[in-house]
Design a protein around this motif. Structure first.
Motif, mmCIF file in Angstrom:
data_model
loop_
_atom_site.group_PDB
_atom_site.id
_atom_site.type_symbol
_atom_site.label_atom_id
_atom_site.label_comp_id
_atom_site.label_asym_id
_atom_site.label_seq_id
_atom_site.Cartn_x
_atom_site.Cartn_y
_atom_site.Cartn_z
ATOM 1 N N THR B 7 0.843 -1.199 0.000
ATOM 2 C CA THR B 7 0.000 0.000 0.000
ATOM 3 C C THR B 7 0.874 1.244 0.000
ATOM 4 O O THR B 7 2.066 1.183 0.312
ATOM 5 N N PRO B 68 -4.810 -3.232 4.736
ATOM 6 C CA PRO B 68 -4.777 -3.064 3.276
ATOM 7 C C PRO B 68 -6.078 -3.516 2.611
ATOM 8 O O PRO B 68 -6.440 -3.007 1.553
ATOM 9 N N LEU B 111 -4.065 -2.891 -5.095
ATOM 10 C CA LEU B 111 -2.831 -2.483 -4.409
ATOM 11 C C LEU B 111 -1.625 -2.554 -5.354
ATOM 12 O O LEU B 111 -1.705 -3.116 -6.440
#
Lengths: 446, 125, 518
Positions: B7, B68, B111
């Motif tokens: 991230t 995340p 991501l």
């Protein structure tokens, strides 16, 4: 002006160095409408002689506690402070030093705070103490907020024996910080089973309580813990711990107190020093500064402020508290006084206090119309008078005696306590003082 | 088959079946300095993508560790309470923070992969 | 002819630096903890033993030892004297600490605070026995109201952060009284950590406002964030970059237009005291730090005092107690009755930090309105002098003159391998407490310098020379000095990591000794 070192020629030279025509040029960002053209309407500068004269005149209008028979307690107590204490705290390196953020040049402060933390832990039977808070009342509110954080609950129960100011501060914080406090009626001694439930974050009791009563809170601690709540024990007369079982032994989870009785004068209520202690497992939820031991680059033992990430300057909106200062110099006075007393001195001083109160209580109990409320007490007790205590106190002022605190001062609307008087006796109370109080009371009540 | 993502807040997440391991990256630990304490969530707690899941403290700073992806906390790295230094020494391995039972594995697609993350870190300087 | 008075020639002494046998170094003494100096049974205070009496402690007598050490008075005096010698202090040297206003602490203040009529009075004495105390408090209030231009002042908060809490609580109380529930507080990114901590503590969401290129609040960003759900803007003025918020009247107007309150953090009042009244800047609420602007001593971390000046709209909510002018003179209001019925209640026990009131009033009276105005001028001049003389050595964060403090950042250390922290530690070896570092957060590696008005020009020149020399050393690659520093202090750099990982927060007796006792 004696505190301003710059001379006229310094100023001229420095203005030239900063390329400003006049000092006004450096204030040019101030909106014109807000610029004051001259000094505000207050007296001009005065020398020491004049300032001393003016302030001494104000001081002289007050009746100093040491000048009359004095029996006032109610959360602030008059004790002897050894001469060495005030000399030591006025050393410039203590008085005029800053918060010990640079530990290499603050080992003096850090070491005495480590000693203070240890003293508080020892006195209270708790495991870890912080480097002090503002006062007992705010320490109490911080204790409740900590209990809320630890238990995840929002409802605190305040004993009726808790000092009214402490209760009021908790109520203010509760309203704005967002939790509930339910305050029991005075005089305290509530049945624990009735006040604790599974929604309670903590029960706050005082020891000795506001009326001087000394109780064992072990059973209350057990009931709190069974319900998943914490026990907060508040002490307003720290000297009592030189004579009575410490809260840590009774099962207290958080300890919040006023330390003024050691090292610090009455000071009309401030500055004083809040004490705060808890169990090791809860240390990261503790507000305020903490000093920890470590080593330096040369392997020598030293001290630093630690666990600072709880604090406002790092966590900002996620801090455990918004507190930025401790009560440094007052904590130092406490530390020095307790170092001078030591084990033997503290226990003897506590015995002297209790002995004085026992003697005085015994005498007052004999006065017709007066009854003692306490089953047990340390150096302060509550008596019921046959008429409103506030009036009696006023009359005794006229006789040159400061007889104690009428409870109605703190509970003006509660008729049930209107005839209660809190009377304190310490190592400073003489037989002559007690004679004057007894004689005064007999006369007023006859 | 393992699936590693990153991230922009410097967390990493490695999916193994339906459980994902989460920690902070080497860049993050170097920025923080010596880690002194880690505050981990309770097992069973639901976390939301982008919201705080843990807190990592160094001497001078405290940082939120954001989840995340969304999921339920299946396991936490208790070893970090005794030895928080693991986060500095081995941030991608023994310094892991928690394991999540992932609600929607597709959230990982949004991501950064390893290369994209490296480029992102280089831009920070 | 005798030989007991022979002079020692300087030539004879050698230059060798050697280890001492004790670890002491001349006047610097290694001092153990009081717990390690215990003489059991010893006492530094002589107290009589009471005559035999019957205890009325209800069976709760303490069993067992407390564990406190016994020491004599000489030992205690020596112990704390030695500790004091390890501390830096204003009395010993300049503290260039931005945002702290480390000015000289006049000793007259200490003398007056110890007058029996001020120190030996109890807050719960009958009011008729302490008229002088109320007169003093009222006089202090008058001075503070006049200097701020504000109509009311709450004196009980015990410190600046406590004052902030008081101010935000008053604002929330005022909003609730008019049935207006708001949720956000706007705080500049450059603000002191207590500001967002306080707002969050009172249940508000903190919304940060960035700074513009001049280091001041970004007016456009502020406008964009203002709305009817904003309770307050918390602004420091001059701000934490040492700059006066030029647009403050527009800012105030915008804040008031949405029905919000304007809170001013008064930590930097030293820059404008006697030259500007915050009321004229349209603020609603401002805390003062008596331990900053008004010289009450820092005492190694406290006690402080944080009175809060309040507008007419906020005055009814001020915390108890109030001291009001009644028909028969000054009256103490301790309960929510009459005019005080909307008070938010108590924030502290008793009346407030009386000891600090005495000191601050003595300070103010000594300076007078003319002297206080001079204080602000000299404080601003001193800071600008440092700015002008150091601008070529350090990197000034924002262009133009500053107020009472000047902000630099670490660009001047780029590629030297020396950080702001290393630079500060090296400054310690050269005899100075470092400036404020890494604050405010809006510049990288901040160095915030506030000399105050009680530094003379010679003192500033010596400081400037030291900073110039250090900067030159950093640029010339002398990194070893900076990494090792400080080396001349009672302790070298301390291991804060281990202190935080394995907290050791109190002394404990050694296990072996305890086991032996069992």
């Amino acid at each position: 002006m004696r505190y301003l070192p710059l001379t006229a020629s310094d100023r001229a030279e420095m203005l030239a160095a900063v390329a400003a025509d006049s000092i006004d040029a450096l204030f040019s960002d101030v909106p014109e409408a807000a610029r004051l053209s001259g000094p505000v309407d207050l007296p001009r500068a005065m020398g020491e002689i004049e300032v001393e004269r003016l302030m001494s005149r104000m001081a002289a209008k007050n009746v100093a506690a040491g000048s009359v028979p004095f029996f006032i307690g109610g959360g602030v107590y008059r004790h002897h402070i050894p001469a060495a204490v005030d000399h030591l705290i006025q050393r410039g390196e203590f008085l005029t030093s800053y918060t010990p953020y640079q530990p290499e040049i603050s080992q003096g402060t850090l070491q005495y705070l480590f000693e203070f933390q240890t003293q508080v832990a020892l006195l209270t039977g708790m495991e870890v103490a912080n480097a002090s808070l503002y006062d007992g009342a705010t320490a109490c509110a911080e204790a409740v907020m900590m209990a809320n954080r630890v238990t995840g609950r929002r409802r605190a129960v305040l004993s009726g024996g808790l000092h009214p100011h402490y209760r009021e501060v908790c109520e203010t914080y509760a309203r704005f910080v967002g939790f509930e406090v339910s305050a029991e009626e005075p005089p305290g001694g509530e049945d624990p089973a009735c006040v604790v439930d599974r929604g309670t974050s903590c029960v706050v009791v005082q020891y000795p309580d506001f009326f001087g009563e000394v109780r064992d809170y072990s059973e209350l601690a057990r009931i709190c813990h069974d319900a998943g709540a914490l026990l907060v024990v508040v002490v307003t007369e720290i000297l009592s711990l030189g004579a009575v079982r410490p809260p840590g032994e009774m099962g207290a989870d958080i300890f919040a107190a006023e330390g003024q009785s050691l090292g610090n004068a009455l000071n009309f209520g401030g500055p004083h020093v809040g004490l705060f202690a808890t169990r090791d497992r809860l240390v990261r939820q503790m507000p305020g500064r903490l000093v920890g031991q470590t080593v330096d680059a040369a392997g020598r033992r030293g001290w630093v402020l630690t666990l600072s990430t709880r604090e406002q300057h790092i966590r900002r909106e996620r801090a455990t508290s918004n507190i930025c200062t401790n009560s440094g110099l007052c904590a130092l006075a406490f530390t020095i006084h307790l170092a001078l007393l030591g084990e033997a001195g503290l226990t003897r001083l506590a015995r002297l206090n209790h002995a004085a109160a026992v003697s005085l209580a015994g005498r007052l109990e004999q006065i017709p119309g007066i009854s003692l409320l306490n089953r047990a007490f340390f150096n302060e007790f509550a008596v019921r008078l046959p008429r409103p205590a506030a009036k009696v106190v006023e009359v005794l002022v006229g006789k040159g005696v400061l007889a104690g605190v009428p409870v109605s001062r703190f509970y003006p609307k509660n008729d049930a306590v209107g005839d209660l008087l809190l009377v304190a006796a310490t190592e400073m109370t003489t037989t002559e003082d007690m004679d004057r109080l007894e004689a005064g009371l007999r006369e007023v009540l006859s | 088959m393992s699936f590693l993502r990153f991230t922009k807040d410097h967390e990493w997440i490695r999916l193994d079946g339906d459980v994902a391991v989460v920690g902070i990256t080497d860049y993050a630990q170097s920025q923080l300095g010596d880690v002194v304490y880690v505050e981990l969530p309770e097992i069973g707690r639901r976390v939301e993508r982008g919201k705080e899941a843990a807190v990592v403290e160094s001497v001078k700073a405290a940082s939120e560790v954001y989840a995340p992806v969304s999921g339920e906390v299946a396991e936490v790295n208790d070893a970090l309470s005794a030895d928080p230094a693991k986060v500095n020494a081995d941030p991608m391995g023994e310094g892991w923070f928690l394991k999540l039972r992932v609600a929607d594995p597709k959230e990982l697609d949004a991501l950064l992969d390893e290369d994209a993350y490296q480029r992102f870190v280089e831009e920070q300087h | 002819m005798n030989d007991w008075s022979r002079a020692v020639s300087a030539r004879q002494s050698s230059d060798a630096s050697y280890e001492t046998f004790t670890g002491n170094r001349g006047l610097q003494i290694e001092e153990t903890l009081i717990f390690e100096q215990d003489s059991p049974g010893h006492c530094g205070v002589d107290l009589p033993e009471p005559a035999p009496f019957t205890s009325r402690l209800g069976g709760l007598e303490r069993q067992g030892k407390i564990g406190l050490p016994g020491l004599s008075e000489p030992q205690v005096v020596r112990h704390f004297t030695r500790l004091s010698q390890k501390n830096y202090a204003i009395d010993a040297g300049l503290y260039p600490l931005g945002s702290c206003t480390m000015k000289h602490n006049p000793r007259l203040n200490e003398k007056l605070a110890r007058l029996p009529g001020l120190a030996d009075i109890h807050p719960s004495q009958p009011v008729s026995t302490v008229p002088g105390a109320f007169e003093l408090i009222d006089t202090l209030a008058h001075w503070l109201k006049t200097l701020t231009g504000m109509p009311a002042i709450a004196l009980s908060p015990a410190a600046g952060a406590h004052g902030e809490l008081c101010g935000i609580m008053c604002i929330r109380a005022a909003l609730e009284a008019r049935g207006d529930r708001r949720v956000r507080v706007l705080v500049p990114e450059s603000a002191h950590g207590t500001n967002p901590a306080t707002a969050a503590a009172c249940g508000y969401t903190v919304d940060p406002i960035p700074a513009d290129a001049t280091g001041r609040v970004d007016g456009a960003a502020l406008e964009a964030k203002l709305g009817s759900d904003v309770a307050a803007l918390m602004l420091t003025n001059p701000n934490t970059c040492g700059l006066f918020e030029r647009e403050i009247l527009d800012i105030a107007e915008a804040v008031h237009r949405v029905g919000a309150f304007f809170y001013c953090d008064g930590a930097n009042f030293n820059a404008i005291v006697g030259r500007v009244r915050p009321a004229d800047l349209a603020i609603d609420c401002m805390h003062l730090n008596l331990h900053k602007t008004f010289s009450t001593p820092h005492g190694g971390g406290g006690p402080g005092s944080g009175p809060v000046a309040l507008s007419e709209a906020l005055a009814p909510f001020a915390p108890l107690p109030w001291i009001v002018h009644g028909p028969e003179g000054l009256e103490l209001v301790e309960h929510k009755t009459g005019a005080a019925e909307k008070s938010l209640g108590r924030l502290k026990g008793f009346h407030g930090q009386m000891g600090m009131f005495v000191r601050a009033l003595a300070y103010m009276m000594s300076h007078g309105s003319d002297g206080l105005r001079q204080v602000a001028e000299d404080a601003v001049l001193n800071a600008n002098y440092l700015r002008a003389r150091l601008a070529d050595d350090l990197s000034l964060s924002f262009p133009g003159p500053c107020m009472h403090e000047v902000l630099f950042d670490d660009r001047f250390l780029k590629d030297t391998g020396v950080t702001t922290l290393d630079f500060a530690k090296a400054l310690i070896d050269d005899g100075y407490h470092p400036m404020t570092m890494y604050f405010p957060l809006i510049v990288h590696g901040a160095l915030l310098i506030e000399p105050t008005e009680t530094e003379g020009k010679a003192s500033l020149d010596r400081f400037i020379a030291a900073v110039k020399a250090l900067t030159a050393a950093a640029r010339s690659g002398d990194t070893a000095r900076f990494r090792a520093a400080p080396v001349h202090t009672p302790r070298r750099r301390l291991d804060e990591t281990t202190a935080a990982r394995k907290p050791l927060l109190r002394w404990r007796p050694e296990p072996t000794r305890r086991q032996a006792a069992e």
